[in-house]
Design a protein around this motif. Structure first.
Motif, PDB file in Angstrom:
ATOM      1  N   SER A  73       0.846  -1.186   0.000  1.00  0.00           N
ATOM      2  CA  SER A  73       0.000   0.000   0.000  1.00  0.00           C
ATOM      3  C   SER A  73       0.892   1.252   0.000  1.00  0.00           C
ATOM      4  O   SER A  73       2.057   1.203   0.433  1.00  0.00           O
ATOM      5  CB  SER A  73      -0.917  -0.024   1.225  1.00  0.00           C
ATOM      6  OG  SER A  73      -0.537   0.968   2.127  1.00  0.00           O
ATOM      7  N   GLN A  74       0.321   2.332  -0.466  1.00  0.00           N
ATOM      8  CA  GLN A  74       1.110   3.559  -0.576  1.00  0.00           C
ATOM      9  C   GLN A  74       1.469   4.149   0.786  1.00  0.00           C
ATOM     10  O   GLN A  74       2.327   5.016   0.897  1.00  0.00           O
ATOM     11  CB  GLN A  74       0.368   4.592  -1.435  1.00  0.00           C
ATOM     12  CG  GLN A  74       0.425   4.269  -2.910  1.00  0.00           C
ATOM     13  CD  GLN A  74       1.830   3.896  -3.392  1.00  0.00           C
ATOM     14  OE1 GLN A  74       2.687   4.755  -3.473  1.00  0.00           O
ATOM     15  NE2 GLN A  74       2.091   2.634  -3.684  1.00  0.00           N
ATOM     16  N   ASP A  75       0.813   3.671   1.848  1.00  0.00           N
ATOM     17  CA  ASP A  75       1.142   4.187   3.181  1.00  0.00           C
ATOM     18  C   ASP A  75       2.372   3.497   3.762  1.00  0.00           C
ATOM     19  O   ASP A  75       2.918   3.941   4.762  1.00  0.00           O
ATOM     20  CB  ASP A  75      -0.032   3.939   4.156  1.00  0.00           C
ATOM     21  CG  ASP A  75      -1.324   4.462   3.574  1.00  0.00           C
ATOM     22  OD1 ASP A  75      -1.244   5.448   2.813  1.00  0.00           O
ATOM     23  OD2 ASP A  75      -2.389   3.885   3.856  1.00  0.00           O
ATOM     24  N   GLU A  76       2.785   2.407   3.155  1.00  0.00           N
ATOM     25  CA  GLU A  76       3.935   1.682   3.698  1.00  0.00           C
ATOM     26  C   GLU A  76       5.215   2.499   3.524  1.00  0.00           C
ATOM     27  O   GLU A  76       5.379   3.218   2.542  1.00  0.00           O
ATOM     28  CB  GLU A  76       4.137   0.359   2.930  1.00  0.00           C
ATOM     29  CG  GLU A  76       3.098  -0.677   3.191  1.00  0.00           C
ATOM     30  CD  GLU A  76       3.398  -1.501   4.435  1.00  0.00           C
ATOM     31  OE1 GLU A  76       4.343  -1.165   5.186  1.00  0.00           O
ATOM     32  OE2 GLU A  76       2.653  -2.469   4.651  1.00  0.00           O
ATOM     33  N   SER A  77       6.112   2.322   4.483  1.00  0.00           N
ATOM     34  CA  SER A  77       7.423   2.957   4.326  1.00  0.00           C
ATOM     35  C   SER A  77       8.244   2.114   3.351  1.00  0.00           C
ATOM     36  O   SER A  77       8.133   0.876   3.339  1.00  0.00           O
ATOM     37  CB  SER A  77       8.111   2.980   5.697  1.00  0.00           C
ATOM     38  OG  SER A  77       9.489   2.854   5.533  1.00  0.00           O
ATOM     39  N   PRO A  78       9.107   2.759   2.556  1.00  0.00           N
ATOM     40  CA  PRO A  78       9.972   1.981   1.662  1.00  0.00           C
ATOM     41  C   PRO A  78      10.824   0.944   2.411  1.00  0.00           C
ATOM     42  O   PRO A  78      11.367   0.027   1.806  1.00  0.00           O
ATOM     43  CB  PRO A  78      10.857   3.048   1.009  1.00  0.00           C
ATOM     44  CG  PRO A  78      10.064   4.305   1.090  1.00  0.00           C
ATOM     45  CD  PRO A  78       9.239   4.205   2.352  1.00  0.00           C
ATOM     46  N   ARG A  79      10.882   1.061   3.733  1.00  0.00           N
ATOM     47  CA  ARG A  79      11.647   0.088   4.532  1.00  0.00           C
ATOM     48  C   ARG A  79      11.124  -1.345   4.383  1.00  0.00           C
ATOM     49  O   ARG A  79      11.864  -2.307   4.618  1.00  0.00           O
ATOM     50  CB  ARG A  79      11.593   0.438   6.024  1.00  0.00           C
ATOM     51  CG  ARG A  79      12.426   1.615   6.355  1.00  0.00           C
ATOM     52  CD  ARG A  79      12.837   1.733   7.799  1.00  0.00           C
ATOM     53  NE  ARG A  79      13.942   2.671   7.823  1.00  0.00           N
ATOM     54  CZ  ARG A  79      15.205   2.338   7.703  1.00  0.00           C
ATOM     55  NH1 ARG A  79      15.552   1.085   7.645  1.00  0.00           N
ATOM     56  NH2 ARG A  79      16.136   3.253   7.659  1.00  0.00           N
TER      57      ARG A  79
END
Ligand code: FDA
Length: 506
Positions: free
Chosen positions: A327-333
């Motif tokens: 999802s777009q809310d996820e951090s790229p981490r």
């Protein structure tokens, strides 16, 4: 297998590496099973009857790779090399002859040089780790490789490696400028010392026939600060077949900044009254803003009916998350997570399409797909720079003339079902024969398929190996066999689809 003697040999040869960690797990080791299973992606090869390695080496230094090779040769065991473990047929961790695994999970550093727009990435790094490292250093640099972040760069780059920006920048292997490999004699070589023939072979011919590639030097590529992703879904009741027919003529001709693939799956209606149907999801990435891509798509592909609200602007690294289904809310981490959240049993195959498939033939394909609720297809358009790179530039031969590639996939949940689903996949492949490339019926090596043919022993002849080799490599196959013969004349790096060694008479 004399384990004690192997371990003595290993510590003798790896002394100079100053290794303090425990780099070998033997069968008695409590970590052995979890280590073996950690990166197995296809559950078909996780069962108890799959042959297991004598031991697993997880080197932290090239000298330990060298020790593993030298000692394996001395003790008559084979080596399987594993980076991300995504091989479709499990060749990186299963073998019918006694073997050890060299698993590069602990060699995964990524050093990005923003000024030179390049990076050294170790073989055991995943694509997610690579993409994340690039994004931490620059918002306007990227790398053209695959969409699944848990893939290992060792196997992926050596077999080609395509993703959402490959129509503009080519494959991962097209962007390699140096590499480090440990060869069959335990020699540590770079581009200069391995020579241009071997350097050519490992950029698309797969690494497993030649040695252990422990690092790649890659060219990074420019990406704009804002890219656009878009998606339009159609069922066949919504004219999906006609739109896909049109897509076949359009997608490979779009300007190279646009990637527009089609993901086709079976929809099971929730009511239970209606019949299963087919959905086609057209998913796109544009290296630029909405205001530019919208008119481009509307003009060249009006049937798609792309609307502004189906488009989203984001950074390149967010687009990586998007195509990895985060999802777009996820951090790229999350890209640093090395294990895939869900795993299944699966069988896949690939085809190349040079001429549009008729709507009638597509309808037949849908009828076949509907039989298998967990099947799907991914149609990847070629064209762009892929048509400009010559077929012999690297071992990957699928360039000009290809409109798109099909990946066929079927997944399932339990071992007892395996035969049924694999047979279904073979029938589907037979159905498609008249509509796809012929002489040879080409396939993508990174979508490994042992149905295409396999080496039954280390003495497989050139003619026998040609059966699968020409499908993956076309006219590059002969050169690959010659490089194999020169670099590994005893065929130590053997597997079911490694290149054969020519006899002295050739
Ligand atoms: P793995 O470790 O299993 O190795 C694959 C092969 O390479 C084996 O023969 C192995 O011995 C050899 N090898 C591995 N590391 C080596 C090294 N360091 N030196 C020498 N030989 C080595 N492909 C693609 O182009 N684009 C995509 O988007 C995707 N997406 C995708 C999603 C999922 C879920 C899967 C399972 C696979 C893909 N692929 C793909 C296919 C993928 O590129 C292919 O399976 C790669 O070979 C995987 O590389 P790994 O290192 O993960 O595999």
């Amino acid at each position: 297998f004399d384990q004690v003697s192997f371990l003595q040999c290993f510590s003798l040869h790896s002394l100079q590496s100053n290794s303090t960690s425990k780099t070998i797990a033997t069968r008695n080791d409590p970590t052995y099973i979890s280590l073996l299973q950690s990166s197995i992606q296809n559950l078909r090869f996780l069962n108890t009857s799959s042959p297991k390695p004598q031991l697993i080496v997880t080197p932290i230094h090239p000298l330990e790779i060298r020790a593993a090779i030298v000692c394996s040769r001395k003790h008559g065991v084979h080596v399987r090399v594993r980076s991300g473990g995504h091989d479709y047929e499990g060749l990186s961790y299963v073998s019918r002859i006694p073997f050890i695994i060299v698993d590069l999970r602990n060699m995964r550093s990524v050093e990005v040089d923003v000024e030179k727009e390049s990076a050294w990435v170790e073989g055991g790094a995943t694509l997610g780790e690579l993409y994340f490292a690039i994004s931490q250093k620059s918002k306007v640099l990227g790398f053209p490789a695959g969409s699944c972040p848990t893939i290992g760069v060792g196997g992926h780059v050596s077999g080609g490696g395509f993703g959402t920006i490959f129509r503009k920048y080519g494959l991962a292997s097209d962007n390699v400028i140096d590499a480090k490999i440990v060869d069959v004699n335990g020699k540590i070589l770079d581009r200069k010392s391995m020579g241009e023939d071997l350097f050519w072979a490992i950029r698309g011919g797969g690494g497993a026939s030649f040695g252990v590639i422990f690092a790649w030097k890659i060219m990074l590529v420019p990406v704009p600060p804002t890219v656009t992703v878009f998606e339009v879904g159609k069922t066949i009741e919504e004219n999906g077949t006609m739109i896909l027919y049109k897509w076949q003529n359009v997608a490979h001709k779009l300007q190279e900044d646009i990637f527009l693939h089609a993901v086709i799956g079976v929809v099971i209606p929730s009511s239970g009254l209606a019949n299963n149907t087919i959905s086609i999801s057209f998913e796109g990435l544009y290296l630029g803003k909405i205001e530019k891509v919208l008119p481009l798509i509307r003009e060249s592909f009006p049937e798609l009916g792309l609307k502004r609200e189906s488009c989203t602007e984001m950074s390149w690294i967010q687009s990586v998350l998007y195509f990895a289904r985060y999802s777009q809310d996820e951090s790229p981490r999350v890209l640093l997570n090395r294990t895939q959240s869900s795993k299944s049993f699966y069988k896949a195959k690939s085809d190349y399409v040079m001429k549009p498939i008729s709507e009638t033939a597509l309808q037949g394909l849908w009828n076949k797909l509907i039989e298998e609720e967990t099947s799907y297809l991914i149609l990847t358009p070629y064209g762009g720079v892929m048509s400009q790179i010559s077929k012999s530039e690297t071992p990957f031969p699928h360039r000009r003339g290809n409109k798109y590639k099909i990946q066929y996939m079927v997944t399932w949940d339990s071992e007892e079902e395996s035969n049924e689903h694999i047979n279904w996949m073979r029938e589907l492949y037979d159905y498609m024969a008249p509509y796809v490339s012929r002489f040879p019926r080409a396939a993508y090596m990174n979508y490994r398929d042992l149905d295409l043919g396999r080496n039954t022993n280390v003495n497989t002849s050139y003619a026998e190996a040609s059966v699968w080799g020409l499908k993956y490599f076309k006219s590059n196959f002969r050169r690959l066999v010659k490089v194999k013969t020169a670099s590994d004349p005893t065929n130590f790096f053997w597997n079911e689809q490694s290149f054969p060694v020519l006899s002295p008479r050739g």
